[in-house]
Design an enzyme around this catalytic site. Structure first.
Site, PDB file in Angstrom:
ATOM      1  N   GLY A 260       2.336   0.976  -9.012  1.00 16.02           N
ATOM      2  CA  GLY A 260       2.271   1.553  -9.852  1.00 16.02           C
ATOM      3  C   GLY A 260       0.335   1.105 -10.569  1.00 16.02           C
ATOM      4  N   ASP A 261       0.914  -0.777 -10.964  1.00 17.52           N
ATOM      5  CA  ASP A 261       0.209  -1.566 -11.211  1.00 17.52           C
ATOM      6  C   ASP A 261      -1.538  -0.986 -10.376  1.00 17.52           C
ATOM      7  OD1 ASP A 261       2.062  -2.387 -12.331  1.00 17.52           O
ATOM      8  OD2 ASP A 261       1.997  -4.454 -10.909  1.00 17.52           O
TER       9      ASP A 261
ATOM     10  N   SER B  84       5.830   1.359  -4.334  1.00 15.77           N
ATOM     11  CA  SER B  84       6.526  -0.184  -4.592  1.00 15.77           C
ATOM     12  C   SER B  84       6.074  -0.405  -6.316  1.00 15.77           C
ATOM     13  CB  SER B  84       5.779  -0.791  -4.063  1.00 15.77           C
ATOM     14  OG  SER B  84       4.418  -1.840  -3.848  1.00 15.77           O
ATOM     15  N   LYS B  85       6.333  -1.790  -7.055  1.00 18.36           N
ATOM     16  CA  LYS B  85       5.940  -1.455  -8.208  1.00 18.36           C
ATOM     17  C   LYS B  85       4.646  -1.725  -8.070  1.00 18.36           C
ATOM     18  CE  LYS B  85       6.220  -5.335 -10.358  1.00 18.36           C
ATOM     19  NZ  LYS B  85       4.923  -5.472 -11.409  1.00 18.36           N
ATOM     20  N   ARG B  86       3.933  -2.298  -7.247  1.00 20.85           N
ATOM     21  CA  ARG B  86       2.739  -2.245  -6.963  1.00 20.85           C
ATOM     22  C   ARG B  86       1.594  -1.261  -7.133  1.00 20.85           C
ATOM     23  NH1 ARG B  86       5.051  -7.030  -4.733  1.00 20.85           N
ATOM     24  NH2 ARG B  86       5.272  -5.543  -2.140  1.00 20.85           N
TER      25      ARG B  86
END
Ligand code: GLU
Length: 509
Positions: free
Chosen positions: A268-269, A264-266
């Site tokens: 990546g963060d 998920s995008k999270r």
């Protein structure tokens, strides 16, 4: 395999930026189409107007362009099967939905969303948490099956809002052969009467998707695993219309690098890597960072993506797009989820930077740095440093000293290596260098080795010190290459200047 001409499509919804999983779906469609001399279509699925995001379509097209995987038909591209944006095809869907109603494959349903919520709540209270609109419950709802026909007619003439639902038969096994997963069998008792046409006059994803894939003569549907649960309904719909269904291939999920679950995008963060191909700025001004802006070459990104769920069956890992087309096949796509590996992604980028022509790298570097350096000098910098770089900007971080005199000296190397005879050795070696007529790397190396022999000292007594004075650093490419590149005059100057600077620093310490 089907004898129909190969026509595949990538069908994103413009609900935001394209996640790298979406790019992989586009890539596999592209590879499959090219491999079979087929056509690669892009269709924008925007039937859910509530989720429409301004700029998403342009983002998708731009990202595909950057990856070099442009479709051959689509909005702004052309083709004989347009329009390629579903909202522009709006008028064509209703007759198809009506056709299913007249064939008793679908029906009108008048229940409001409040009715449905009430129904679900009542069922929950009675211990049935998963109430569904289906063959069991439809008889007690408000629809053209449960209501008398004159009542249905009256409601429609009155302009009462209604949807059209699929009349899913009871207890029928739906089977289809997925190109990646093999035979899939689902019993209709596990499926509900999905809405096909909404009260706002728009088809749902399911109806529009089937009508478009049929009318656009799509031969293979290659899409993410998250659509596998919808596939039995789609198969039913093809059957209800009496159309030949395309072949299906559901691609494996992309998984987190460090645990179970979907990437998920999270992640990546959290772990510090991009999840999107290119930068995306939200309406609120938040930036989601992309591979392009992080300095990745599109070839490296595409090569990495290709391997997330597919392998060529050999040990070869570096593939150009053309080579991927040649090697790609759906039967080498795995069923199991593909774990994303940020380190491997960097590795691909390193391989690509190493094999990129020095002049091309120099042109890229020239755009990245301040200062006006001639291209031929930058080309040399790239040649000497690229082995040590992952991104173009690293070449400058690692090797700017080749064109600019050092202004500081690595603290650790100074502490460990600039002691005892270091200064005296370097003064002596400087004299050796000053007597060389030829300043090629080979000549310098020969002089260096005979200097060590004569003095009966090891490499470690001179080489790190030589590097420190010339570059200010503790590591780097061959010192013979560096000093030859700098030239005799500059090399001698830097030795002298470095000795002085280190002496001053010591005096001031
Ligand atoms: N519009 C769907 C999506 O956003 C496409 C699914 C399909 O390819 O059928 O992914």
């Amino acid at each position: 395999m089907s004898t129909r001409p190969v026509r595949v499509r990538f069908a994103p919804s413009p609900t935001g930026p394209l996640h790298m999983g979406g790019v992989r779906t586009a890539l596999y469609n592209y590879l499959f189409a090219k491999k079979h001399n087929g056509t690669f279509v892009i269709r924008i699925e925007d039937t859910d107007q509530t989720r429409f995001v301004e700029g998403a379509q342009d983002y998708i097209m731009d990202a595909m362009k950057w990856c070099g995987i442009m479709p051959t038909e689509g909005p702004g591209i052309g083709g004989d099967f347009g329009p390629y944006i579903q909202s522009e095809r709006k008028a064509m869907y209703r007759p198809y939905a009506e056709e299913l109603v007249s064939n008793d494959k679908a029906y009108y349903a008048f229940d409001t969303s409040e009715d449905l919520t009430k129904m679900r709540e009542q069922a929950k209270e009675m211990g049935m948490p998963n109430w569904q609109y289906n063959s069991v419950t439809r008889g007690s709802m408000q629809n053209s099956i449960s209501l008398p026909s004159d009542e249905v007619k009256k409601r429609i003439e009155n302009g009462d809002p209604y949807v059209i639902r699929m009349k899913m038969p009871r207890n029928v096994d739906i089977r289809f052969e997925d190109e990646i997963r093999g035979w899939v069998v689902v019993n209709t008792n596990n499926l509900d009467d999905k809405v096909l046409f909404k009260s706002d006059g728009m088809p749902t994803y399911h109806l529009a998707n089937i009508v478009d894939d049929h009318t656009m003569e799509i031969s293979h549907v290659i899409r993410g695993e998250e659509w596998l649960p919808s596939a039995p309904l789609h198969v039913m719909l093809y059957d209800a219309f009496g159309w030949e269904a395309p072949k299906f291939a559901h691609l494996p999920l992309l998984l987190k690098p460090d645990g179970p679950g979907k990437l998920s995008k999270r992640d990546g963060d959290r772990l510090g890597f991009p999840v999107f191909p290119t930068n995306w700025t939200t309406a609120e001004g938040d930036i989601f960072s992309g591979y392009r802006e992080n300095g990745y070459f599109s070839g490296a990104f595409v090569n990495m993506l290709a391997f997330l769920g597919w392998n060529p069956g050999t040990t070869q890992e570096i593939f150009s797009l053309e080579e991927l087309v040649e090697a790609f096949s759906l039967d080498r796509v795995s069923k199991a989820g593909a774990k994303f590996d940020p380190d491997k992604t960097k590795w691909f980028q390193q391989q690509y930077i190493r094999s990129t022509d020095d002049v091309i790298l120099a042109e890229l570097l020239q755009k990245e740095i301040e200062g006006d350096y001639p291209l031929d000098k930058l080309t040399e910098v790239c040649r000497l440093i690229k082995e040590r770089a992952t991104f173009v900007k690293d070449i400058w971080e690692e090797g700017s000293y080749l064109l600019e005199r050092p202004t500081s000296y690595d603290e650790k190397t100074t502490r460990k290596k600039w002691k005892n005879d270091a200064e005296a050795n370097m003064q002596e070696f400087k004299t050796v260098l000053s007597e060389l007529d030829d300043f090629s790397p080979e000549t310098i190396e020969v002089a260096f080795k005979s200097f060590l022999e004569k003095k009966e000292i090891g490499v470690g007594a001179v080489l790190p010190q030589f590097r420190l004075l010339l570059s200010g650093k503790g590591m780097g490419p061959s010192m013979f290459d560096i000093s030859s590149f700098l030239g005799k005059e500059e090399t001698l100057y830097r030795i002298e200047a470095g000795i002085k600077a280190l002496a001053e620093a010591k005096a001031n310490a």
